[in-house]
Every structure is written in C-alpha cells, then in structure tokens.
Design an enzyme around this catalytic site. Structure first.
Site, mmCIF file in Angstrom:
data_model
loop_
_atom_site.group_PDB
_atom_site.id
_atom_site.type_symbol
_atom_site.label_atom_id
_atom_site.label_comp_id
_atom_site.label_asym_id
_atom_site.label_seq_id
_atom_site.Cartn_x
_atom_site.Cartn_y
_atom_site.Cartn_z
ATOM 1 N N GLY A 239 19.423 -2.610 -1.843
ATOM 2 C CA GLY A 239 18.042 -2.317 -2.222
ATOM 3 C C GLY A 239 17.243 -3.687 -2.504
ATOM 4 O O GLY A 239 15.883 -3.717 -2.697
ATOM 5 N N PRO A 287 24.123 -4.634 0.139
ATOM 6 C CA PRO A 287 22.680 -4.936 0.693
ATOM 7 C C PRO A 287 22.602 -4.882 2.520
ATOM 8 O O PRO A 287 23.585 -5.128 3.049
ATOM 9 C CB PRO A 287 22.750 -6.458 0.554
ATOM 10 C CG PRO A 287 24.315 -6.924 0.519
ATOM 11 C CD PRO A 287 25.033 -5.703 0.162
ATOM 12 N N GLY A 288 21.487 -4.538 2.716
ATOM 13 C CA GLY A 288 21.361 -4.431 4.167
ATOM 14 C C GLY A 288 20.190 -5.457 4.664
ATOM 15 O O GLY A 288 20.225 -6.404 5.138
ATOM 16 N N ARG A 289 18.835 -5.028 4.085
ATOM 17 C CA ARG A 289 17.879 -5.576 4.326
ATOM 18 C C ARG A 289 17.811 -7.175 4.145
ATOM 19 O O ARG A 289 17.410 -7.812 4.768
ATOM 20 C CB ARG A 289 16.601 -5.105 3.658
ATOM 21 C CG ARG A 289 15.295 -5.615 4.046
ATOM 22 C CD ARG A 289 14.055 -4.960 3.217
ATOM 23 N NE ARG A 289 14.393 -3.781 2.751
ATOM 24 C CZ ARG A 289 13.586 -2.603 3.331
ATOM 25 N NH1 ARG A 289 12.721 -3.065 4.269
ATOM 26 N NH2 ARG A 289 13.994 -1.365 3.003
ATOM 27 N N ARG A 325 8.511 0.779 11.384
ATOM 28 C CA ARG A 325 8.316 0.576 9.938
ATOM 29 C C ARG A 325 6.791 0.667 9.405
ATOM 30 O O ARG A 325 6.488 1.097 8.724
ATOM 31 C CB ARG A 325 8.782 -0.673 9.571
ATOM 32 C CG ARG A 325 10.608 -0.761 9.473
ATOM 33 C CD ARG A 325 11.126 -1.700 8.648
ATOM 34 N NE ARG A 325 10.981 -1.476 7.367
ATOM 35 C CZ ARG A 325 9.989 -2.062 6.458
ATOM 36 N NH1 ARG A 325 9.169 -2.633 6.964
ATOM 37 N NH2 ARG A 325 10.083 -1.777 5.135
ATOM 38 N N TYR A 329 6.246 3.783 6.907
ATOM 39 C CA TYR A 329 6.271 3.231 5.718
ATOM 40 C C TYR A 329 4.903 2.464 5.333
ATOM 41 O O TYR A 329 4.892 1.676 4.463
ATOM 42 C CB TYR A 329 7.337 2.457 5.090
ATOM 43 C CG TYR A 329 8.704 3.139 5.761
ATOM 44 C CD1 TYR A 329 9.396 3.986 5.094
ATOM 45 C CD2 TYR A 329 9.586 2.454 6.453
ATOM 46 C CE1 TYR A 329 10.511 4.624 5.538
ATOM 47 C CE2 TYR A 329 10.616 2.771 7.004
ATOM 48 C CZ TYR A 329 11.201 4.011 6.412
ATOM 49 O OH TYR A 329 12.379 4.370 6.909
ATOM 50 N N CYS A 356 1.528 7.205 22.770
ATOM 51 C CA CYS A 356 0.400 8.011 22.845
ATOM 52 C C CYS A 356 0.337 8.581 21.445
ATOM 53 O O CYS A 356 0.519 9.798 21.444
ATOM 54 C CB CYS A 356 0.648 8.962 23.889
ATOM 55 S SG CYS A 356 0.721 8.085 25.506
ATOM 56 N N GLU A 357 0.308 7.905 20.297
ATOM 57 C CA GLU A 357 -0.151 8.416 19.006
ATOM 58 C C GLU A 357 -0.995 7.262 18.262
ATOM 59 O O GLU A 357 -0.626 5.990 18.733
ATOM 60 C CB GLU A 357 1.300 8.372 18.336
ATOM 61 C CG GLU A 357 2.202 9.542 18.956
ATOM 62 C CD GLU A 357 3.087 10.000 17.671
ATOM 63 O OE1 GLU A 357 2.799 9.941 16.728
ATOM 64 O OE2 GLU A 357 3.996 10.392 18.333
HETATM 65 N N1 LLP Z 1 23.326 1.755 0.006
HETATM 66 C C1 LLP Z 1 22.750 3.100 0.090
HETATM 67 C C2 LLP Z 1 23.686 4.117 -0.327
HETATM 68 C C3 LLP Z 1 21.662 3.107 0.833
HETATM 69 O O1 LLP Z 1 20.894 4.490 0.985
HETATM 70 C C4 LLP Z 1 20.837 2.273 1.571
HETATM 71 C C5 LLP Z 1 19.810 2.143 2.350
HETATM 72 C C6 LLP Z 1 21.439 0.639 1.128
HETATM 73 C C7 LLP Z 1 22.773 0.636 0.624
HETATM 74 C C8 LLP Z 1 20.887 -0.558 1.637
HETATM 75 O O2 LLP Z 1 19.732 -0.821 1.177
HETATM 76 P P1 LLP Z 1 18.843 -2.072 1.443
HETATM 77 O O3 LLP Z 1 19.680 -3.202 0.739
HETATM 78 O O4 LLP Z 1 18.781 -2.283 2.886
HETATM 79 O O5 LLP Z 1 17.371 -1.985 0.885
HETATM 80 N N2 LLP Z 1 14.474 2.485 6.918
HETATM 81 C C9 LLP Z 1 13.835 2.023 5.530
HETATM 82 C C10 LLP Z 1 14.906 1.612 4.585
HETATM 83 C C11 LLP Z 1 15.843 2.811 4.497
HETATM 84 C C12 LLP Z 1 17.113 2.470 3.436
HETATM 85 C C13 LLP Z 1 18.180 3.506 3.231
HETATM 86 N N3 LLP Z 1 19.268 3.194 2.412
HETATM 87 C C14 LLP Z 1 12.919 0.585 5.885
HETATM 88 O O6 LLP Z 1 12.469 0.320 6.852
HETATM 89 O O7 LLP Z 1 12.425 0.376 4.920
#
Ligand code: LLP
Length: 428
Positions: A239, A287-289, A325, A329, A356-357
């Site tokens: 997150g 972490p992902g983002r 995105r 969002y 086409c949107e």
């Molecule tokens: N752990 C869990 C259980 C999650 O559901 C998620 C993301 C993460 C970790 C990783 O979160 P991050 O560190 O990346 O914030 N598509 C959306 C974001 C969806 C996130 C879903 N869950 C966007 O483009 O903003």
C-alpha cells in the site's frame, strides 16, 4: 526516485535513448528501469532492517517473469493472489516457499496447486475458505499453513476502489471476530496450522497515519495470537504510495529528503518499526507499486492532433486498454515529451487514446508542450498496474515490454500480433 531523465534533449531510461528504442520496438511500449527497481527494493529492505522482515513483492503490480526473476534474485518473496501468479513465480525461478497466497476467491484447483507447491502460507479471508483449505489439505494428507486476514476497519484515505480495510469492504474478517475464529479453527480444523496474521488496508496511501493506526490496532492482537497459538508472522500488507505528480522533478531528490508531508520509505519505516519491533514476530510487507511504479513508463506516439469546439485533443496510440488507471481511478500520470522543445508553448489538451469510449484518456485538460503528429510522449509512473491491467479491448494487441539495464535493453515481452488476438478462438 526513478531513472527517466533528459540527456541532450531526449528522454532516456538509464542510458537508453527512448526515441531510438521506440523507433526500433514500436509503440505503445512499456519500459522499465532495472536500476530503479533494485534501488527501491534495497532501500525498503534497509529501512526495515531493525525487524525480522520479509519483503514479498506483490506480483499483481507487474507480473512479467523477467521482473519476478529480478526480484527473486534480490531475495524477495512474493505476495500472490491466484494460481496463475504462483505459476508465474515458479516459471520466473522464484521460490514457492516464499509466497503467501491472498485473495477472497481461491478455487479448489488453486488451493490444491498451492499446497502441492508448498506456499509459505495462505492468507484466508473467510470461514468458508478455511473449511475448504482444511478439507483439501486433508484429502492430500497435508497440513496447510494459514494466516487470516484481519479487517481492522481503518480509513486508508485513498481511492474508494483500492480501499480494503474498512468493514464495508469485501476483504478480511472483522477485527472482533478474529480471536474466536482462531479458537474455532484450532479446535475444529485439524489440517490447518495457524501460522500468522495478515492485513492490507489499501493501496496508494500517501500518509503514514493510516498505517500507524492499523498497526496500533492490530499489533496487540498479533501478540495475543502469538502467545496463544504460537503464530510466527504478522503481515502488514502493501500500500505504500508513490509520487505521481511531478515525478520527473522529484526524481532528482533522494527518497530521504523529499518534503516531510510526503510518505517516503523512511517515514513509513520510522513510523511502524517501533510498533512492530516489540512483537518478536517475523514481519511481512507486500509492496507492489513502491517497487515498480516509478520504474516504468508507457511510451506512446501522437497519431493526430484534433481541434474540437470545446477542447483540443492529442490523440495517441496508447489507450485505456494499455493503461486503465486514469479511466478507472481518475489516476494522474505525468506526461512528458520524449524530445525536449523548450521553445514550444504549452497547450491545454486532452491526451486520448483510440478506444471507442469517452473514458479513454491518459489526461484531461492537461497543459503540455505542444505535441505534433508522429512525436512521442512518455506517460510516467506506469510501472505498477499498467501492463498488468492491460487488455485486448477493441482487439488491440498487448504492448511490448522492455527492461532497461544501463545502456542495454531486453524485450521481456514481445508485442502481440493480430494472430495472437484470435489464438484459442474457433468457429463451430
Ligand atoms: N497486498 C495485498 C493483499 C493487496 O491486495 C495489494 C494490492 C498489495 C499487497 C500491493 O499493494 P501496493 O503496495 O501495490 O499498493 N490497480 C490499482 C491498485 C490495486 C491494488 C490491489 N491490491 C491501481 O492501479 O491503483
């Protein structure tokens, strides 16, 4: 930080000239910087070093096997949410024993596959799922390692679609019900081992306060479960938000000296480490983002300029199928030209794709140096949830992906062809 910068008037990723790269590989094109990914991972590891911490990269953010392979080589574990993601991790050379498997809708086949592969833990999200995991593990003669996702009912202060830790969200189990649930599972589900506690309150959090509130609320519960059921880990989810606005400008500053109100790796770690250290539990972060967001850009070419009665449109060859995105969002992505033209005036336009949107836009009412037909733009901070959420909508082939390493680059995913679009289809 990131590694996109102008050099002699042309935007580069690390040492690679993006104008030349786009000429060779075509557009739309996802480009990732290896250096940025490694740096973000290393800084997070370092900031969490006072803890017994495990970083698990959230595969959903960017699931190309080259990126997963890179993360695996750094020693990262993986947060996975499907059998497909587990398959990807394994194909990438990642270790299934370093994966935790989250998500509210795991199928029987997926649970079986994850048990066969020996995932570190399932993060279960309902009683019914615990029952299913217990039954499948029993049939396989195994004990399933399980943690339960607690929903702490904390406001994350982010977009409502990516807020996950409120009672009205579908995720996790209400805080008050966790202890009785562990007692019940301990008593009734012999093929489950209660191994941890997990939470994740949302994505793109830009303040430390919600993390602190969630950890303050949940840490005593984790400690209690440790004492009572001998759990070994507490996962606080992912997150951590990134900078989307003016990311080019802030890239020149280090993570450590950005403005104090901005969430940085340091402010994140400083605020939660003291709360987590006394638990004596292994701490998992997902972490992902943070790892890949600013490491990637979407390169797109201007197809046409169009003057409407009310608006000017810059029509580009990347659409909402490539980067959803902004449409989904109202996500903001900084857009900059690949070729610098300091002499050109800024114009206000909608940067739109070919889909086409009317929701198909990269930016609306954006002031940008004027871009002409054939010229290139970079949509920044597109490394997370960019390609990973791309689709074939409007029968548009998926873009190619490139990993840059210094002066060299590698095609980590070939551009799809029209034949790829119909592969698997048949006419009865
Ligand atoms: N752990 C869990 C259980 C999650 O559901 C998620 C993301 C993460 C970790 C990783 O979160 P991050 O560190 O990346 O914030 N598509 C959306 C974001 C969806 C996130 C879903 N869950 C966007 O483009 O903003």
């Amino acid at each position: 930080m990131h590694s996109f910068a102008y050099c002699h008037g042309t935007l580069h990723c690390e040492g690679v000239n993006l104008d030349q790269l786009a000429a060779k590989e075509g557009t739309p094109l996802y480009v990732y910087s290896k250096r940025t990914i490694l740096e973000h991972y290393a800084r997070l590891k370092e900031a969490l070093s006072p803890l017994d911490a495990e970083v698990e990269f959230a595969v959903k953010a960017c699931s190309n096997i080259a990126i997963l392979n890179l993360m695996a080589h750094q020693g990262s574990g993986f947060d996975i949410v499907s059998g497909g993601e587990l398959f990807r991790v394994i194909q990438a050379g990642g270790n299934p024993h370093r994966c935790t498997y989250a998500g509210i809708g795991k199928t029987q086949q997926e649970i079986q596959f994850a048990l066969e592969q020996g995932v570190y833990a399932f993060n279960a999200e309902s009683e019914a799922e615990l029952v299913a995991i217990n039954a499948i593990a029993g049939q396989m003669g195994l004990i399933a390692p399980v943690s339960v996702r607690v929903n702490p009912n904390v406001e994350a202060g982010t977009h409502k679609y990516i807020t996950t830790g409120k009672s009205e969200n579908k995720f996790g189990i209400d805080f008050e019900r966790i202890e009785p649930l562990y007692e019940w599972a301990f008593r009734e589900l012999p093929n489950i081992r209660l191994k941890g506690l997990q939470m994740h309150i949302g994505s793109q959090l830009t303040k430390a306060a919600p993390f602190v509130e969630a950890v303050r609320k949940t840490a005593p519960l984790a400690l209690h479960l440790k004492n009572k059921f001998n759990i070994e880990f507490f996962s606080i989810g992912g997150g951590i938000g990134i900078v989307y606005q003016n990311s080019l400008e802030s890239a020149s500053k280090s993570w450590w000296d950005q403005t104090p109100e901005q969430l940085t790796i340091k402010t994140y770690a400083d605020s939660i480490v003291p709360l987590l250290q006394p638990l004596g539990l292994k701490i998992i972060v997902e972490p992902g983002r943070l790892i890949v967001g600013n490491a990637g850009a979407l390169i797109t070419r201007c197809l046409y300029e169009k003057q409407g009665k009310a608006k000017t449109f810059t029509i580009v060859d990347a659409g909402m199928n490539d980067l959803i995105r902004p449409a989904l969002y109202q996500g903001y992505h900084q857009i900059i030209p690949i070729a610098e033209h300091p002499d050109r005036p800024n114009i206000v336009s909608d940067v739109v794709g070919p889909i086409c949107e009317s929701g198909d836009f990269m930016a609306q009412n954006r002031s940008l140096p004027q871009v002409h037909q054939g010229e290139l733009l970079a949509v920044l901070s597109a490394g997370a949830y960019g390609f990973a959420m791309a689709s074939n909508y409007n029968s548009r082939p998926l873009a190619a992906e490139i990993l840059v390493d210094g002066n060299s680059w590698h095609v980590i995913r070939k551009r799809q062809t029209w034949n790829d679009l119909i592969a698997g289809e048949s006419i009865p």
